[in-house]
Scaffold this motif. Structure first.
Motif, PDB file in Angstrom:
ATOM      1  N   LEU A 185       0.812  -1.222   0.000  1.00 30.98           N
ATOM      2  CA  LEU A 185       0.000   0.000   0.000  1.00 30.98           C
ATOM      3  C   LEU A 185       0.843   1.269   0.000  1.00 30.98           C
ATOM      4  CD1 LEU A 185      -2.735  -1.099   2.563  1.00 30.98           C
ATOM      5  CD2 LEU A 185      -2.821  -1.175   0.052  1.00 30.98           C
ATOM      6  N   SER A 186       2.122   1.123   0.265  1.00 29.36           N
ATOM      7  CA  SER A 186       3.012   2.280   0.254  1.00 29.36           C
ATOM      8  C   SER A 186       4.388   1.829  -0.219  1.00 29.36           C
ATOM      9  CB  SER A 186       3.097   2.916   1.658  1.00 29.36           C
ATOM     10  OG  SER A 186       3.587   1.981   2.605  1.00 29.36           O
ATOM     11  N   ALA A 187       5.344   2.736  -0.178  1.00 31.00           N
ATOM     12  CA  ALA A 187       6.690   2.427  -0.660  1.00 31.00           C
ATOM     13  C   ALA A 187       7.711   3.015   0.299  1.00 31.00           C
ATOM     14  CB  ALA A 187       6.896   2.992  -2.067  1.00 31.00           C
ATOM     15  N   TYR A 188       8.915   2.471   0.260  1.00 31.03           N
ATOM     16  CA  TYR A 188       9.986   2.989   1.104  1.00 31.03           C
ATOM     17  C   TYR A 188      10.496   4.318   0.567  1.00 31.03           C
ATOM     18  CZ  TYR A 188       9.886  -1.605   3.229  1.00 31.03           C
ATOM     19  OH  TYR A 188       9.484  -2.734   3.881  1.00 31.03           O
ATOM     20  N   ARG A 189      11.105   5.064   1.453  1.00 33.22           N
ATOM     21  CA  ARG A 189      11.601   6.396   1.106  1.00 33.22           C
ATOM     22  C   ARG A 189      12.544   6.329  -0.090  1.00 33.22           C
ATOM     23  NH1 ARG A 189      16.900   6.951   2.581  1.00 33.22           N
ATOM     24  NH2 ARG A 189      17.725   5.196   3.789  1.00 33.22           N
ATOM     25  N   ALA A 190      12.532   7.360  -0.865  1.00 31.59           N
ATOM     26  CA  ALA A 190      13.491   7.474  -1.968  1.00 31.59           C
ATOM     27  C   ALA A 190      14.877   7.756  -1.391  1.00 31.59           C
ATOM     28  CB  ALA A 190      13.083   8.603  -2.912  1.00 31.59           C
ATOM     29  N   VAL A 191      15.884   7.130  -1.947  1.00 32.63           N
ATOM     30  CA  VAL A 191      17.262   7.335  -1.512  1.00 32.63           C
ATOM     31  C   VAL A 191      17.898   8.390  -2.417  1.00 32.63           C
ATOM     32  CG1 VAL A 191      19.542   6.268  -1.297  1.00 32.63           C
ATOM     33  CG2 VAL A 191      17.483   5.009  -0.591  1.00 32.63           C
ATOM     34  N   PRO A 192      18.459   9.456  -1.863  1.00 40.42           N
ATOM     35  CA  PRO A 192      19.112  10.469  -2.706  1.00 40.42           C
ATOM     36  C   PRO A 192      20.293   9.883  -3.471  1.00 40.42           C
ATOM     37  CG  PRO A 192      18.742  11.297  -0.468  1.00 40.42           C
ATOM     38  CD  PRO A 192      18.469   9.821  -0.431  1.00 40.42           C
ATOM     39  N   GLY A 193      20.513  10.405  -4.665  1.00 38.44           N
ATOM     40  CA  GLY A 193      21.599   9.929  -5.499  1.00 38.44           C
ATOM     41  C   GLY A 193      22.961   9.937  -4.819  1.00 38.44           C
ATOM     42  N   PRO A 194      23.344  11.027  -4.135  1.00 39.54           N
ATOM     43  CA  PRO A 194      24.655  11.036  -3.468  1.00 39.54           C
ATOM     44  C   PRO A 194      24.798   9.949  -2.414  1.00 39.54           C
ATOM     45  CG  PRO A 194      23.833  13.275  -3.730  1.00 39.54           C
ATOM     46  CD  PRO A 194      22.707  12.367  -4.120  1.00 39.54           C
ATOM     47  N   ASP A 195      23.705   9.632  -1.701  1.00 42.09           N
ATOM     48  CA  ASP A 195      23.762   8.554  -0.709  1.00 42.09           C
ATOM     49  C   ASP A 195      23.941   7.207  -1.398  1.00 42.09           C
ATOM     50  OD1 ASP A 195      23.352  10.523   1.140  1.00 42.09           O
ATOM     51  OD2 ASP A 195      21.293   9.932   1.642  1.00 42.09           O
ATOM     52  N   ALA A 196      23.247   7.016  -2.500  1.00 40.03           N
ATOM     53  CA  ALA A 196      23.382   5.764  -3.247  1.00 40.03           C
ATOM     54  C   ALA A 196      24.803   5.594  -3.766  1.00 40.03           C
ATOM     55  CB  ALA A 196      22.390   5.743  -4.411  1.00 40.03           C
ATOM     56  N   ALA A 197      25.374   6.685  -4.292  1.00 36.12           N
ATOM     57  CA  ALA A 197      26.741   6.631  -4.814  1.00 36.12           C
ATOM     58  C   ALA A 197      27.742   6.363  -3.700  1.00 36.12           C
ATOM     59  CB  ALA A 197      27.082   7.938  -5.523  1.00 36.12           C
ATOM     60  N   ALA A 198      27.525   6.936  -2.522  1.00 31.68           N
ATOM     61  CA  ALA A 198      28.453   6.752  -1.409  1.00 31.68           C
ATOM     62  C   ALA A 198      28.525   5.285  -0.991  1.00 31.68           C
ATOM     63  CB  ALA A 198      28.045   7.628  -0.233  1.00 31.68           C
ATOM     64  N   ALA A 199      27.370   4.610  -0.946  1.00 30.32           N
ATOM     65  CA  ALA A 199      27.367   3.194  -0.571  1.00 30.32           C
ATOM     66  C   ALA A 199      28.097   2.358  -1.623  1.00 30.32           C
ATOM     67  CB  ALA A 199      25.931   2.705  -0.407  1.00 30.32           C
ATOM     68  N   LEU A 200      27.822   2.619  -2.878  1.00 30.09           N
ATOM     69  CA  LEU A 200      28.513   1.890  -3.942  1.00 30.09           C
ATOM     70  C   LEU A 200      30.019   2.147  -3.898  1.00 30.09           C
ATOM     71  CD1 LEU A 200      25.978   2.484  -6.830  1.00 30.09           C
ATOM     72  CD2 LEU A 200      26.573   0.258  -5.861  1.00 30.09           C
ATOM     73  N   ARG A 201      30.375   3.384  -3.617  1.00 30.75           N
ATOM     74  CA  ARG A 201      31.800   3.734  -3.572  1.00 30.75           C
ATOM     75  C   ARG A 201      32.509   3.004  -2.428  1.00 30.75           C
ATOM     76  NH1 ARG A 201      31.038   8.721  -4.195  1.00 30.75           N
ATOM     77  NH2 ARG A 201      31.162   9.372  -2.016  1.00 30.75           N
ATOM     78  N   THR A 202      31.797   2.742  -1.342  1.00 29.15           N
ATOM     79  CA  THR A 202      32.369   1.968  -0.239  1.00 29.15           C
ATOM     80  C   THR A 202      32.829   0.602  -0.732  1.00 29.15           C
ATOM     81  OG1 THR A 202      31.018   3.070   1.444  1.00 29.15           O
ATOM     82  CG2 THR A 202      31.846   0.876   1.991  1.00 29.15           C
ATOM     83  N   VAL A 203      32.016  -0.030  -1.566  1.00 28.45           N
ATOM     84  CA  VAL A 203      32.370  -1.337  -2.120  1.00 28.45           C
ATOM     85  C   VAL A 203      33.498  -1.193  -3.135  1.00 28.45           C
ATOM     86  CG1 VAL A 203      31.518  -3.361  -3.355  1.00 28.45           C
ATOM     87  CG2 VAL A 203      30.018  -2.163  -1.742  1.00 28.45           C
ATOM     88  N   VAL A 204      33.388  -0.215  -4.013  1.00 21.64           N
ATOM     89  CA  VAL A 204      34.413  -0.006  -5.042  1.00 21.64           C
ATOM     90  C   VAL A 204      35.790   0.177  -4.408  1.00 21.64           C
ATOM     91  CG1 VAL A 204      35.216   1.584  -6.836  1.00 21.64           C
ATOM     92  CG2 VAL A 204      32.789   0.944  -6.732  1.00 21.64           C
ATOM     93  N   GLU A 205      35.858   0.994  -3.378  1.00 18.54           N
ATOM     94  CA  GLU A 205      37.147   1.278  -2.747  1.00 18.54           C
ATOM     95  C   GLU A 205      37.679   0.076  -1.970  1.00 18.54           C
ATOM     96  OE1 GLU A 205      36.266   4.752  -0.466  1.00 18.54           O
ATOM     97  OE2 GLU A 205      36.430   6.113  -2.199  1.00 18.54           O
ATOM     98  N   ALA A 206      36.786  -0.753  -1.440  1.00 19.15           N
ATOM     99  CA  ALA A 206      37.218  -1.892  -0.633  1.00 19.15           C
ATOM    100  C   ALA A 206      37.827  -3.000  -1.475  1.00 19.15           C
ATOM    101  CB  ALA A 206      36.050  -2.447   0.177  1.00 19.15           C
TER     102      ALA A 206
END
Length: 330
Positions: A185-206
């Protein structure tokens, strides 16, 4: 133009193939994709071989289990994780055995943090995506797990030059705030682009190896992938609507894994010339020099081939390899 971590005129697969025989699947990959082979994935083997279960197996100190047909966080490792680990170990053993003499770029795959967060449930209910702290824990856990995975592969195949593909099919819906809650009946909050990129970058750098960000969905978030410092983006050419963001990303030095061979047999069949023409047409529309194409672009199927017949899967990979050769001779 920057140096890219693959040879000019390369083709590869997205990851998944039909069937349950990992030895045969890996033989097909090494045979059809000699310049950029990949670790075969066989989701038809069931839970633990699917994209979410397989990728959750990389998580460190964050066990998961199957509950009512869905993956959820578990209080402790159990039989579901043991099965996942056993399947991966068989896959890696085949890769090690068949790739013992291989030297060159080699690709492995995992779901990215946002697709996992949108697909794995908390024990208390709801997706991990609902809890920002849980998403951070998952991201850190995945980064460490994939770092260990890469280290293991370096020991197994010391002459291989590893690439990691992060599969993020759910990222567009995460960014748009369209991942439904349990009730629907509803949806989870939208994730801002910079936050999404930061999480991906954590993996990329590791992981310490070049990362290809894969999303075979409409509205590929190219800016997020660029900000995450991905080396390349893999996408389905048939879903492209606006070429300007693609051109900007390529101009900035992003590599392109061009999904140009359909995942199911098209009317009239498929061959290397048709795939090459499709990619060449896109390149001309982008107005880049023809000589740049074989260096910056890797030819792939549009997405995974798990739903194809074994015969067509091989045909698709062959067409990609032949297309890459044709385009490198222009």
């Amino acid at each position: 133009m920057p140096d890219f971590p693959w040879s000019p005129g390369s083709a590869t697969g997205i990851g998944s193939l039909p069937g349950t025989d990992i030895a045969e699947a890996q033989r097909v990959v090494f045979g059809e994709l000699p310049d950029l082979p990949h670790l075969a994935e066989l989701p038809a083997r069931g839970p633990g071989a699917d994209i979410i279960g397989r990728s959750a197996g990389f998580l460190v100190e964050l066990p998961v289990q199957l509950y009512a047909g869905r993956w959820q966080v578990a209080p402790r490792p159990g039989q579901d994780l043991r099965r996942t680990a056993d399947l991966l170990e068989r896959d890696l053993d085949q890769l090690t055995e068949q790739g013992e003499k291989y030297a060159g770029p080699l690709k492995v795959q995992s779901a990215g943090p946002w697709t996992l967060a949108a697909s794995i449930d908390l024990q208390i209910g709801g997706r991990l995506l609902r809890d920002a702290g849980a998403v951070r824990d998952l991201t850190d856990s995945l980064a460490e797990g994939l770092r260990r995975h890469v280290d293991d592969l370096r020991k197994r195949l010391p002459r291989a030059e590893l690439l990691l593909q992060l599969d993020e099919p759910s990222l567009p819906t995460v960014l748009a705030g369209r991942v439904p809650t349990e009730s629907g009946l509803s949806a989870y909050r939208a994730v801002p682009g910079p936050d999404a990129a930061a999480a991906l970058r954590t993996v990329v750098e590791a992981v310490g190896v070049p990362v290809i960000a894969h999303c075979c969905a409409p509205a590929v978030p190219l800016q997020v992938f660029r900000d995450a410092q991905a080396a390349a983006v893999a996408l389905d050419l048939s879903l492209l609507k606006d070429l300007d963001p693609v051109g900007e990303a390529l101009e900035a030095g992003l590599g392109l894994f061009a999904g140009a061979a359909p995942t199911t047999p098209p009317a009239g069949g498929i061959d290397g010339k048709k795939v090459a023409d499709r990619v060449a047409t896109l390149w001309k529309r982008l107005a880049f020099p023809a000589a740049q194409l074989p260096r910056q672009v890797v030819i792939t199927p549009a997405c995974g081939l798990a739903g194809a017949t074994p015969a067509y899967a091989r045909t698709s990979l062959t067409a990609c390899r032949e297309a890459a050769r044709r385009l490198s001779e222009v």
